[in-house]
Design a protein around this motif. Structure first.
Motif, mmCIF file in Angstrom:
data_model
loop_
_atom_site.group_PDB
_atom_site.id
_atom_site.type_symbol
_atom_site.label_atom_id
_atom_site.label_comp_id
_atom_site.label_asym_id
_atom_site.label_seq_id
_atom_site.Cartn_x
_atom_site.Cartn_y
_atom_site.Cartn_z
ATOM 1 N N SER A 25 0.876 -1.159 0.000
ATOM 2 C CA SER A 25 0.000 0.000 0.000
ATOM 3 C C SER A 25 0.915 1.211 0.000
ATOM 4 O O SER A 25 1.629 1.443 0.969
ATOM 5 C CB SER A 25 -0.901 -0.015 1.234
ATOM 6 O OG SER A 25 -1.701 1.145 1.256
ATOM 7 N N ASP A 26 0.932 1.947 -1.087
ATOM 8 C CA ASP A 26 1.861 3.060 -1.241
ATOM 9 C C ASP A 26 1.130 4.336 -1.620
ATOM 10 O O ASP A 26 0.025 4.297 -2.167
ATOM 11 C CB ASP A 26 2.896 2.745 -2.321
ATOM 12 C CG ASP A 26 3.912 1.722 -1.873
ATOM 13 O OD1 ASP A 26 4.415 1.839 -0.740
ATOM 14 O OD2 ASP A 26 4.217 0.802 -2.648
ATOM 15 N N GLY A 27 1.791 5.455 -1.372
ATOM 16 C CA GLY A 27 1.272 6.733 -1.812
ATOM 17 C C GLY A 27 1.629 6.961 -3.268
ATOM 18 O O GLY A 27 2.476 6.270 -3.837
ATOM 19 N N PHE A 28 0.955 7.927 -3.884
ATOM 20 C CA PHE A 28 1.307 8.300 -5.253
ATOM 21 C C PHE A 28 1.063 9.783 -5.473
ATOM 22 O O PHE A 28 0.285 10.419 -4.756
ATOM 23 C CB PHE A 28 0.541 7.473 -6.299
ATOM 24 C CG PHE A 28 -0.942 7.709 -6.325
ATOM 25 C CD1 PHE A 28 -1.495 8.769 -7.036
ATOM 26 C CD2 PHE A 28 -1.797 6.852 -5.660
ATOM 27 C CE1 PHE A 28 -2.862 8.980 -7.067
ATOM 28 C CE2 PHE A 28 -3.170 7.043 -5.685
ATOM 29 C CZ PHE A 28 -3.700 8.113 -6.385
ATOM 30 N N LEU A 29 1.774 10.321 -6.442
ATOM 31 C CA LEU A 29 1.560 11.671 -6.943
ATOM 32 C C LEU A 29 1.442 11.554 -8.452
ATOM 33 O O LEU A 29 2.321 10.994 -9.105
ATOM 34 C CB LEU A 29 2.715 12.610 -6.593
ATOM 35 C CG LEU A 29 2.650 13.978 -7.283
ATOM 36 C CD1 LEU A 29 1.478 14.793 -6.739
ATOM 37 C CD2 LEU A 29 3.950 14.735 -7.110
#
Length: 179
Positions: free
Chosen positions: A89-93
């Motif tokens: 589960s990762d963040g993104f931009l």
């Protein structure tokens, strides 16, 4: 934005009825919609992969590029002119041009759960993303190591060409922290 357009972003678990989107929805995806000041939908696009994808924050720069920050569990989340590979589960931009086409997208994360919760944008395509990480190997450029639990992070990313981290750091105490 400067033209009076309004942007809405979030998570969709099914296609919006009666609305044509730029991309097809795949399970649970993030979405970005732009409306004129009079409420006319000018574009809708879905963003995500085969897992769960959610957009938490949206910002628009002066030329009308749209920046979204969120969280993904999709190993196949689109990385375009950016960096990173989604793990758990990762963040993104992600950045979309004024027509709603994805032009830059990067994964923000490490070996544990991470989420990009807010985004702001300055001049020249530099975006600032804040969120929460439980990953001791989250990409940082300055500052102390991750505390015992989770920390907030602040990361500046230049999205103007091939996306690159300008600066990234943890902010936190010895307990759980989030930005």
């Amino acid at each position: 934005d400067a033209g009076g357009n309004v942007y809405v972003a979030g998570k969709a678990t099914g296609a919006f009825a009666g609305i044509t989107a730029t991309n097809a929805i795949s399970g649970s995806d993030g979405f970005v919609a732009r409306f004129t000041a009079n409420g006319v939908l000018t574009y809708l696009t879905y963003l995500g992969g085969s897992g769960k994808d959610t957009i938490y924050s949206v910002a628009v720069d002066a030329p009308g590029n749209v920046y979204v920050a969120g969280e993904t569990t999709s190993a196949d989340f689109p990385v375009v002119n950016g960096f990173g590979v989604a793990q758990s589960s990762d963040g993104f931009l992600s950045r979309l041009n004024p027509a709603g086409t994805l032009t830059s997208s990067s994964i923000l994360g490490g070996s544990n759960a991470d989420a990009a919760i807010s985004v702001s944008v300055g001049s020249g395509g530099v975006a600032t993303v804040a969120g929460q990480t439980w990953s001791p190997n989250f990409p940082t450029t300055v500052g102390p190591a991750l505390s015992a639990f989770s920390d907030a992070f602040v990361t500046r990313i230049d999205t103007s060409a091939k996306a690159a981290i300008v600066e990234s750091r943890f902010i936190g105490s010895d307990l759980e922290d989030s930005a």
